[in-house]
Write an enzyme that holds these catalytic residues in place. Structure first.
Site, PDB file in Angstrom:
ATOM      1  N   HIS A   1     -35.417  26.248 -14.555  1.00  0.00           N
ATOM      2  CA  HIS A   1     -36.436  26.647 -15.537  1.00  0.00           C
ATOM      3  C   HIS A   1     -35.994  27.766 -16.486  1.00  0.00           C
ATOM      4  CE1 HIS A   1     -36.905  29.861 -12.549  1.00  0.00           C
ATOM      5  NE2 HIS A   1     -37.370  30.578 -13.547  1.00  0.00           N
TER       6      HIS A   1
ATOM      7  N   GLU B   1     -36.376  45.966  -6.558  1.00  0.00           N
ATOM      8  CA  GLU B   1     -35.267  45.070  -6.918  1.00  0.00           C
ATOM      9  C   GLU B   1     -34.556  45.618  -8.164  1.00  0.00           C
ATOM     10  OE1 GLU B   1     -35.422  40.926  -8.640  1.00  0.00           O
ATOM     11  OE2 GLU B   1     -35.179  40.371  -6.562  1.00  0.00           O
TER      12      GLU B   1
ATOM     13  N   GLU C   1     -34.145  38.257 -19.109  1.00  0.00           N
ATOM     14  CA  GLU C   1     -34.276  39.088 -17.903  1.00  0.00           C
ATOM     15  C   GLU C   1     -33.281  40.240 -17.834  1.00  0.00           C
ATOM     16  OE1 GLU C   1     -34.335  35.754 -17.909  1.00  0.00           O
ATOM     17  OE2 GLU C   1     -36.338  35.269 -17.176  1.00  0.00           O
TER      18      GLU C   1
ATOM     19  N   ASP D   1     -37.637  41.483 -13.151  1.00  0.00           N
ATOM     20  CA  ASP D   1     -37.099  41.452 -14.506  1.00  0.00           C
ATOM     21  C   ASP D   1     -37.881  40.578 -15.478  1.00  0.00           C
ATOM     22  OD1 ASP D   1     -36.509  38.949 -13.537  1.00  0.00           O
ATOM     23  OD2 ASP D   1     -34.382  39.357 -13.229  1.00  0.00           O
TER      24      ASP D   1
ATOM     25  N   HIS E   1     -41.170  23.146 -13.104  1.00  0.00           N
ATOM     26  CA  HIS E   1     -41.872  24.330 -13.625  1.00  0.00           C
ATOM     27  C   HIS E   1     -42.832  23.924 -14.746  1.00  0.00           C
ATOM     28  CE1 HIS E   1     -42.432  28.227 -15.579  1.00  0.00           C
ATOM     29  NE2 HIS E   1     -41.845  28.813 -14.539  1.00  0.00           N
TER      30      HIS E   1
ATOM     31  N   ARG F   1     -34.750  30.158 -19.389  1.00  0.00           N
ATOM     32  CA  ARG F   1     -34.796  30.019 -20.854  1.00  0.00           C
ATOM     33  C   ARG F   1     -33.430  29.709 -21.458  1.00  0.00           C
ATOM     34  NH1 ARG F   1     -39.676  32.679 -20.751  1.00  0.00           N
ATOM     35  NH2 ARG F   1     -40.946  32.319 -22.580  1.00  0.00           N
TER      36      ARG F   1
HETATM   37  C1  UD1 Z   1     -41.033  33.607 -16.165  1.00  0.00           C
HETATM   38  C2  UD1 Z   1     -40.083  34.804 -16.250  1.00  0.00           C
HETATM   39  C3  UD1 Z   1     -38.816  34.514 -15.450  1.00  0.00           C
HETATM   40  C4  UD1 Z   1     -39.130  34.064 -14.051  1.00  0.00           C
HETATM   41  C5  UD1 Z   1     -40.090  32.897 -14.095  1.00  0.00           C
HETATM   42  C6  UD1 Z   1     -40.471  32.503 -12.695  1.00  0.00           C
HETATM   43  C7  UD1 Z   1     -40.128  36.070 -18.356  1.00  0.00           C
HETATM   44  C8  UD1 Z   1     -39.584  36.181 -19.727  1.00  0.00           C
HETATM   45  N1  UD1 Z   1     -39.672  35.028 -17.622  1.00  0.00           N
HETATM   46  O1  UD1 Z   1     -40.445  32.526 -16.885  1.00  0.00           O
HETATM   47  O2  UD1 Z   1     -38.045  35.686 -15.384  1.00  0.00           O
HETATM   48  O3  UD1 Z   1     -37.947  33.660 -13.397  1.00  0.00           O
HETATM   49  O4  UD1 Z   1     -41.256  33.283 -14.820  1.00  0.00           O
HETATM   50  O5  UD1 Z   1     -41.182  31.313 -12.656  1.00  0.00           O
HETATM   51  O6  UD1 Z   1     -40.922  36.877 -17.957  1.00  0.00           O
HETATM   52  N2  UD1 Z   1     -47.001  28.013 -17.477  1.00  0.00           N
HETATM   53  C9  UD1 Z   1     -48.154  27.393 -17.044  1.00  0.00           C
HETATM   54  N3  UD1 Z   1     -48.662  27.753 -15.804  1.00  0.00           N
HETATM   55  C10 UD1 Z   1     -48.065  28.673 -15.002  1.00  0.00           C
HETATM   56  C11 UD1 Z   1     -46.905  29.284 -15.473  1.00  0.00           C
HETATM   57  C12 UD1 Z   1     -46.381  28.967 -16.689  1.00  0.00           C
HETATM   58  O7  UD1 Z   1     -48.698  26.555 -17.709  1.00  0.00           O
HETATM   59  O8  UD1 Z   1     -48.569  28.941 -13.893  1.00  0.00           O
HETATM   60  C13 UD1 Z   1     -46.438  27.680 -18.826  1.00  0.00           C
HETATM   61  C14 UD1 Z   1     -47.181  28.284 -19.980  1.00  0.00           C
HETATM   62  O9  UD1 Z   1     -47.189  27.395 -21.019  1.00  0.00           O
HETATM   63  C15 UD1 Z   1     -46.364  29.503 -20.332  1.00  0.00           C
HETATM   64  C16 UD1 Z   1     -44.983  28.929 -20.130  1.00  0.00           C
HETATM   65  O10 UD1 Z   1     -45.129  28.155 -18.940  1.00  0.00           O
HETATM   66  O11 UD1 Z   1     -46.576  29.945 -21.654  1.00  0.00           O
HETATM   67  C17 UD1 Z   1     -43.897  29.937 -19.986  1.00  0.00           C
HETATM   68  O12 UD1 Z   1     -44.216  30.911 -19.022  1.00  0.00           O
HETATM   69  P1  UD1 Z   1     -43.512  32.357 -19.088  1.00  0.00           P
HETATM   70  O13 UD1 Z   1     -44.143  33.203 -18.032  1.00  0.00           O
HETATM   71  O14 UD1 Z   1     -43.469  32.862 -20.480  1.00  0.00           O
HETATM   72  O15 UD1 Z   1     -42.002  32.085 -18.741  1.00  0.00           O
HETATM   73  P2  UD1 Z   1     -41.343  31.360 -17.512  1.00  0.00           P
HETATM   74  O16 UD1 Z   1     -40.430  30.344 -18.079  1.00  0.00           O
HETATM   75  O17 UD1 Z   1     -42.355  30.921 -16.522  1.00  0.00           O
END
Ligand code: UD1
Length: 388
Positions: free
Chosen positions: A229, A117, A131, A95, A261, A231
């Protein structure tokens, strides 16, 4: 048959890894992997662990990017991959934004979509955000839905998906978990356990439970694993969670371990509120292997994650879910998950009760596996190949 698996975040990679491995073994299948790398660091360690080399890496992660920016990048950069490779099927999992945009794009290119899933719902469009809508979008575009449980299958049927387009497969998270749990405990975990003085080999809970090895010692500290973590928890809810953790730490007989996270909206408040608290250890995000082994050594898990709600029950570790609703009611029904939301008082009260009352703990600490039997990947690939 040409199949393109697309994923972007750590949890998608964990759950798709067994499927990708199964596709690789299947004669007559040309399997390709494209990662959007919506997560960078957190994705790569899972690819290494499961020995998956992506054929295409879109490398789309940017610091603190908005959902709109990420979506636009996926549309733009994935489209040429679809037109070049011309797959018969695109496979997506779960999702995330990667899943929603990829399934829509595959539809635009008239490519069939398989959704792993499928059918998880809270029926509240804001929880989890975004999600719940992401998975509904994938559900609308999908031709074949791999439902992990009977409940997920029912959700799809209620939305008008024909039975013939649903395969009841179990969740491949259990396939992945079984592989990883068989590997020896990594030294990094042993070190954390030693340094924090965590008791017993089963985590130190008041009552032994199946799947965790021997009962915990009454002398050592008890381990509480935390992840948060989501949103919809950014801002005050996450601050409430941190306040609860701080209060629990004051008991003095627990060690709270929280891999934080990388999202800056999580990093900032957690480091500010818990950076210097006795009995709280903040870690960088953990690799999947140590994470699984630490969960296994825990007395209690507090999380707003989806996957951990599936993994901890497999080891009989009670989970307090830091969310108002869950799309995984099977675990609540089985008695191993409890919804506590983000109210500081309720989190503290519920955790204290489990830590102090052996009977209440024993009731929750039973190994159950409502989410799968470790054979999901095989079922997913077979039903894909047999679909007409
Ligand atoms: C995302 C998914 C969520 C999932 C989660 C698992 C969406 C909207 N959300 O949320 O469903 O449960 O991943 O972890 O798709 N970042 C880093 N390094 C990383 C990963 C993230 O620096 O390896 C930082 C970046 O600044 C990035 C921010 O985290 O822009 C947010 O990442 P994003 O993938 O948008 O959302 P998650 O909160 O990780």
């Amino acid at each position: 048959m040409r199949i393109l698996s697309v994923f972007g975040t750590r949890p998608e990679a964990v759950k798709m890894a067994p499927v990708v491995q199964e596709l690789k073994r299947m004669p007559g299948v040309e399997s390709f992997v494209c990662v959007t790398a919506q997560h960078r660091e957190m994705l790569d360690q899972v690819l290494t662990l499961f020995d998956i080399q992506p054929d295409v890496d879109l490398d789309l992660m940017r610091a603190d990017q908005s959902l709109a920016e990420l979506s636009a990048r996926i549309f733009q950069d994935l489209d040429p991959v679809l037109t070049d490779l011309k797959p018969d099927w695109v496979l997506v999992q779960g999702d995330t934004t990667t899943v929603a945009i990829t399934s829509l794009l595959a539809y635009y290119r008239r490519i069939r979509v398989g959704h792993v899933e499928a059918g998880l719902r809270t029926h509240d469009k804001w929880q989890p955000f975004p999600e719940e809508i992401n998975r509904r979008v994938a559900g609308v575009a999908a031709d074949l839905h791999f439902a992990p449980t009977e409940w997920a299958r029912h959700n799809l049927l209620r939305e008008g998906v024909p039975d013939s387009a649903i395969a009841l497969t179990g969740n491949p998270v259990i396939d992945a978990l079984q592989v990883v749990a068989k590997q020896p405990q990594p030294e990094s975990v042993a070190q954390i356990i030693r340094q924090l003085g965590i008791g017993g080999s089963g985590g130190g809970g008041p009552v032994p439970s199946m799947g965790r090895g021997s009962p915990g010692s009454s002398t050592g500290q008890r381990l509480i694993m935390v992840t948060a973590h989501r949103r919809e928890n950014f801002g005050q809810p996450l601050e409430n969670i941190c306040a609860a953790l701080k209060e629990l730490a004051e008991r003095g007989d627990v060690e709270i371990v929280y891999p934080v996270h990388l999202n800056p909206n999580v990093q900032e408040p957690v480091k500010r509120l818990l950076g210097n608290v006795q009995h709280v250890t903040l870690l960088p995000p953990l690799d999947y292997l140590p994470m699984v082994h630490l969960i296994r050594r825990s007395t209690l898990v507090l999380t707003d994650s989806g996957g951990i709600q599936e993994e901890a029950p497999a080891f009989g570790i009670p989970v307090l879910v830091l969310r108002a609703v869950t799309e995984r009611p099977e675990g609540v029904k089985a008695g191993v998950l409890k919804l506590v939301g983000t109210d500081t008082r309720l989190i503290v009260r519920t955790a204290n009760r489990l830590l102090d009352n052996a009977g209440a703990y024993a009731k929750m600490a039973k190994a159950v596996n409502p989410f799968g039997d470790g054979q999901a990947a095989g079922r997913i690939v077979r039903s894909l190949l047999n679909f007409h």
